[in-house]
Design a protein around this motif. Structure first.
Motif, PDB file in Angstrom:
ATOM      1  N   GLN A  83      11.393  -2.595  -1.192  1.00  0.00           N
ATOM      2  CA  GLN A  83      10.126  -3.125  -0.711  1.00  0.00           C
ATOM      3  C   GLN A  83      10.238  -4.616  -0.393  1.00  0.00           C
ATOM      4  O   GLN A  83       9.664  -5.094   0.592  1.00  0.00           O
ATOM      5  CB  GLN A  83       9.021  -2.882  -1.734  1.00  0.00           C
ATOM      6  CG  GLN A  83       7.682  -3.510  -1.407  1.00  0.00           C
ATOM      7  CD  GLN A  83       7.080  -3.017  -0.104  1.00  0.00           C
ATOM      8  OE1 GLN A  83       7.540  -2.034   0.462  1.00  0.00           O
ATOM      9  NE2 GLN A  83       6.071  -3.704   0.380  1.00  0.00           N
ATOM     10  N   PRO A 120       3.571  -0.082  -0.440  1.00  0.00           N
ATOM     11  CA  PRO A 120       2.158   0.210  -0.161  1.00  0.00           C
ATOM     12  C   PRO A 120       1.673   1.429  -0.943  1.00  0.00           C
ATOM     13  O   PRO A 120       2.337   2.458  -0.991  1.00  0.00           O
ATOM     14  CB  PRO A 120       2.159   0.476   1.350  1.00  0.00           C
ATOM     15  CG  PRO A 120       3.291  -0.338   1.867  1.00  0.00           C
ATOM     16  CD  PRO A 120       4.353  -0.254   0.801  1.00  0.00           C
ATOM     17  N   ASP A 134      -3.250   1.159  -6.028  1.00  0.00           N
ATOM     18  CA  ASP A 134      -4.401   1.677  -5.289  1.00  0.00           C
ATOM     19  C   ASP A 134      -4.832   2.982  -5.959  1.00  0.00           C
ATOM     20  O   ASP A 134      -4.100   3.974  -5.933  1.00  0.00           O
ATOM     21  CB  ASP A 134      -4.019   1.920  -3.829  1.00  0.00           C
ATOM     22  CG  ASP A 134      -5.179   2.458  -2.992  1.00  0.00           C
ATOM     23  OD1 ASP A 134      -6.223   2.836  -3.576  1.00  0.00           O
ATOM     24  OD2 ASP A 134      -5.039   2.505  -1.761  1.00  0.00           O
ATOM     25  N   TYR A 144      -1.258   7.676   2.619  1.00  0.00           N
ATOM     26  CA  TYR A 144      -1.539   6.915   3.826  1.00  0.00           C
ATOM     27  C   TYR A 144      -0.883   7.628   5.009  1.00  0.00           C
ATOM     28  O   TYR A 144       0.259   8.080   4.893  1.00  0.00           O
ATOM     29  CB  TYR A 144      -0.983   5.498   3.726  1.00  0.00           C
ATOM     30  CG  TYR A 144      -1.511   4.675   2.579  1.00  0.00           C
ATOM     31  CD1 TYR A 144      -2.796   4.860   2.087  1.00  0.00           C
ATOM     32  CD2 TYR A 144      -0.727   3.688   1.996  1.00  0.00           C
ATOM     33  CE1 TYR A 144      -3.272   4.097   1.032  1.00  0.00           C
ATOM     34  CE2 TYR A 144      -1.189   2.922   0.953  1.00  0.00           C
ATOM     35  CZ  TYR A 144      -2.470   3.126   0.470  1.00  0.00           C
ATOM     36  OH  TYR A 144      -2.936   2.376  -0.567  1.00  0.00           O
ATOM     37  N   VAL A 165       1.182   3.767   8.202  1.00  0.00           N
ATOM     38  CA  VAL A 165       1.853   3.124   7.065  1.00  0.00           C
ATOM     39  C   VAL A 165       3.175   3.859   6.891  1.00  0.00           C
ATOM     40  O   VAL A 165       3.256   4.844   6.158  1.00  0.00           O
ATOM     41  CB  VAL A 165       1.013   3.191   5.775  1.00  0.00           C
ATOM     42  CG1 VAL A 165       1.708   2.396   4.659  1.00  0.00           C
ATOM     43  CG2 VAL A 165      -0.392   2.662   6.007  1.00  0.00           C
ATOM     44  N   THR A 183       5.380   3.962   2.437  1.00  0.00           N
ATOM     45  CA  THR A 183       4.607   3.915   1.198  1.00  0.00           C
ATOM     46  C   THR A 183       5.582   3.861   0.023  1.00  0.00           C
ATOM     47  O   THR A 183       6.794   3.969   0.198  1.00  0.00           O
ATOM     48  CB  THR A 183       3.736   5.167   1.056  1.00  0.00           C
ATOM     49  OG1 THR A 183       4.609   6.313   1.032  1.00  0.00           O
ATOM     50  CG2 THR A 183       2.761   5.288   2.218  1.00  0.00           C
ATOM     51  N   GLU A 184       5.052   3.750  -1.193  1.00  0.00           N
ATOM     52  CA  GLU A 184       5.949   3.729  -2.351  1.00  0.00           C
ATOM     53  C   GLU A 184       6.691   5.062  -2.480  1.00  0.00           C
ATOM     54  O   GLU A 184       7.884   5.084  -2.810  1.00  0.00           O
ATOM     55  CB  GLU A 184       5.198   3.380  -3.629  1.00  0.00           C
ATOM     56  CG  GLU A 184       3.987   4.211  -3.952  1.00  0.00           C
ATOM     57  CD  GLU A 184       3.238   3.668  -5.175  1.00  0.00           C
ATOM     58  OE1 GLU A 184       3.869   3.121  -6.089  1.00  0.00           O
ATOM     59  OE2 GLU A 184       1.998   3.791  -5.216  1.00  0.00           O
TER      60      GLU A 184
END
Length: 724
Positions: free
Chosen positions: A157, A293, A297, A307, A312, A315-316
């Motif tokens: 990331q 991302p 959340d 997402y 996106v 994402t993670e």
């Protein structure tokens, strides 16, 4: 099952025996095979725990300011008790888990029992993890290699934020585990990588992977060396993965960067930036948030809403997948990074010397386990039914800090506590001498010894659990609110009427000695004959917008979940019920919830109430204030510590430690369950308060006064409520 936890109060790392978690909707139950010890992160936790109280305070000056503010508003003793309670809450360790799927929760269709998966689960024999934090492991990747998935995503990331291009020079500052993984991933991205560290062992590993290394410990000036290696231009990018309190690393990163270079922080360092160093080169600086991302959340991680990939891309979870793909093709080689593999029960081999450890990556291995056990018996005790034996569902911060101590002080016999994950419940059970910790709340409902079920879960579960407990023949104490939606009220009322059991909502403030004194001064049971105006102000403080509390379907919002305390208190003081409400919120647009608003209340007997619930005030100001105006007399209650009277004969002031009535509430409730008698709060008032706060949200949405019907939903039964 066994789980590793860190005690922040005394610094001890402990292998706890806790019940295995239950698989819930949207989650995956995993039997652990391997987990990776994140030496950097976990070393910080261990060292913080081992530090003295003064050293802890020096490490967190922002928390010290909060403590000082709380002392000014709540008093010294309550503040110290809160601080020590916080430190006494051990933290689960670990976030790099590999195992086998034992069960999948409702709504999951793309994973199956028996799948090998990696997740961010802790160091525990079983873990229950939300779907978006779980990824299937390719057959070509071993358990040991897969344990690097999550920590590799942290480095990845940081690289995605830096956005390097083929041929750029990137400096990685700090060649610990994340730094080495980051450097290797940058090499795979076609970058020229320079690595900085003072540990020769790590530098040797980096050189073996084709990384240029610099060691400031041997006298090398990092800035000069990087400028020399780049022909005086400077690095295109710098990724800082080190952990240090000094500001020197960010200054070095700026000075070794080219004009318009990029700096990304993955680690933890001092951040007193020099404007000149950044201004002259127009540098960009960004802090990387964990795995990518979606991190932190609630909607993505806990509710499982992904997402859209076209919008996106990474994402993670997709970062997890990328690391596993690189491992499966052999492009990313983590085997040289493994320093040791240690059986779980020998964890002290790692943690006993973690401050001095020179390991790169330490793995914990897990034995083959038997059947999943949902409960752990901590002590054997025989209970007599109808003696106020209590089962608690929920083991969050409020339960540990307030509810359980108040229950014990009120004379309750605590037998069982149920928590979703098992760890919090077990730790609270040990602290409060509760016999059984379980992850299956149904064990409480089916236990004949238990008379009273205490519900202190997230708000969206209150209505369902109240109904289940009543139908199981139990008395119920449910933390506010009673429910979140209007259509949940009739089933609660029906279950209560059919059960013949007591229901009490946690409106504790009416049981405070200050509230009781106010009621007496205002006329006691005849207070309903006395016209009065009441203004209650709660300086509630802000809660992040992402918190579940604000979610209309989960927390209900703070008016429904917290301001209801004051609807009940005003109802108690006026001796009447609400007939109409109007909620005026800060801001122009209609909203489902709010946390800065004024709620106007009109009562059946002509009394009026105003509840000012504000989240935008100073924390240095007192949190709660109640003013009563009646018959040329005034009462002012300050933060449930001081009550002052004006115009009353023989009364001027009542001062106590802060007392919001929790202990007295439970003392009376346990007494009622053991001896029978009238309900502590008439059920009609509980329903009316719930209707009033639900109507307040309608008022907010519709922009008008909303009537509260006293007759259609509930007609009070003149017969006594509850039994012994």
């Amino acid at each position: 099952m066994k789980q590793l936890v860190q005690n922040l109060k005394n610094g001890q790392t402990v292998l706890e025996e806790v019940p295995a978690p239950q698989v819930r909707r949207g989650q995956v139950l995993i039997r652990t095979r391997r987990s990776l010890v994140s030496l950097g992160t976990e070393r910080m936790l261990v060292e913080f725990g081992r530090a003295s109280l003064v050293a802890k305070a020096r490490q967190q000056p922002d928390k010290v300011k909060q403590v000082l503010d709380k002392i000014r508003t709540d008093g010294l003793i309550p503040t110290l008790e809160a601080v020590f309670r916080k430190l006494d809450q051990p933290l689960p360790l670990g976030y790099c888990n590999v195992g086998e799927v034992l069960a999948v929760g409702e709504g999951i269709t793309d994973l199956a029992i028996g799948d090998r998966v990696a997740s961010n689960g802790p160091h525990a024999e079983w873990v229950s993890v939300p779907r978006n934090l779980v990824v299937r492991i390719p057959d070509a990747v071993s358990d040991d290699e897969a344990a690097f998935t999550v920590i590799g995503a942290i480095g990845l990331q940081g690289i995605r934020l830096l956005n390097p291009t083929l041929g750029e020079t990137v400096v990685v500052v700090g060649l610990g585990l994340i730094g080495l993984l980051t450097a290797e991933l940058l090499r795979l991205n076609g970058c020229r990588v320079i690595g900085l560290d003072i540990d020769e062992q790590k530098l040797t590993l980096a050189r073996q992977k084709g990384i240029i290394t610099l060691n400031p410990a041997d006298g090398t000036d990092p800035v000069t060396a990087v400028l020399s290696l780049t022909g005086g231009i400077g690095a295109d990018g710098v990724i800082i993965t080190a952990s240090t309190k000094t500001d020197e690393l960010i200054s070095q990163a700026a000075r070794m960067s080219r004009k318009r270079g990029r700096i990304v922080l993955v680690g933890v360092i001092g951040l007193n930036l020099s404007r000149a160093e950044f201004y002259e080169k127009e540098l960009t600086f960004q802090v990387s948030c964990s795995y990518g991302p979606g991190r932190y959340d609630e909607v993505y991680e806990q509710q499982g809403h992904d997402y859209p990939l076209p919008f996106v891309r990474w994402t993670e979870n997709r970062n997890f997948q990328t690391i596993l793909q690189l491992l499966s093709t052999g492009q990313l080689d983590v085997t040289p990074l493994i320093s040791e593999v240690v059986p779980l029960d020998q964890y002290q081999t790692i943690y006993g010397q973690i401050s001095r450890s020179r390991s790169i990556a330490s793995l914990l291995s897990y034995p083959e386990q038997g059947p999943v056990q949902s409960a752990v018996t901590l002590r054997e005790v025989r209970y007599e039914s109808t003696q106020g034996v209590v089962g608690v569902i929920g083991a969050g911060n409020f339960a540990g800090a307030t509810l359980l101590p108040a229950l014990q002080a009120g004379g309750a016999q605590l037998k069982t506590i149920a928590s979703a994950g098992g760890l919090n419940g077990t730790l609270l059970a040990r602290k409060h001498t509760i016999a059984v910790s379980t992850t299956d709340y149904r064990e409480i409902l089916t236990d004949p010894d238990i008379d009273l079920v205490v519900i202190t879960t997230r708000h969206n579960l209150h209505a369902r659990l109240t109904i289940e407990a009543l139908r199981a023949g139990k008395h119920v104490f449910v933390e506010k609110p009673l429910c979140l939606f209007t259509d949940e009220l009739p089933p609660i009322i029906n279950a209560w009427q059919e059960s013949g059991k007591t229901v009490l909502v946690g409106f504790n403030r009416r049981f405070s000695p200050h509230a009781q004194k106010m009621k007496a001064l205002l006329g006691g049971d005849r207070s309903g004959d006395v016209p009065m105006n009441i203004v209650a102000t709660m300086n509630a403080g802000a809660i992040p917008a992402s918190s579940w509390v604000h979610d209309r379907a989960v927390g209900g919002g703070r008016i429904l979940g917290e301001a209801c305390h004051y609807v009940d208190l005003i109802t108690f003081l006026t001796g009447s019920r609400v007939v109409a409400v109007c909620l005026n919120a800060m801001g122009r647009q209609p909203s489902e919830t709010t946390d800065s608003a004024s709620l106007l209340l009109r009562y059946e007997n002509g009394a009026t109430g105003v509840i000012n619930y504000f989240a935008n005030g100073s924390k240095a100001y007192a949190k709660e204030r109640v003013e009563v105006y009646s018959q040329e007399r005034t009462l002012v209650l300050d933060n449930f510590r001081t009550l002052k009277g004006y115009g009353f004969k023989n009364f001027t002031t009542l001062s106590t430690r802060q007392d919001k009535g929790h202990t007295e509430q439970f003392r009376r409730l346990v007494g009622q369950i053991r001896q029978g008698g009238e309900p502590l709060i008439p059920f009609a008032e509980l329903v009316n308060t719930t209707q009033a706060t639900l109507a307040a949200l309608d008022s907010l949405r519709e922009g008008r006064w909303v009537a509260v019907n006293l007759n259609t939903v509930y007609q009070p039964d003149p017969s006594p409520v509850g039994d012994a």
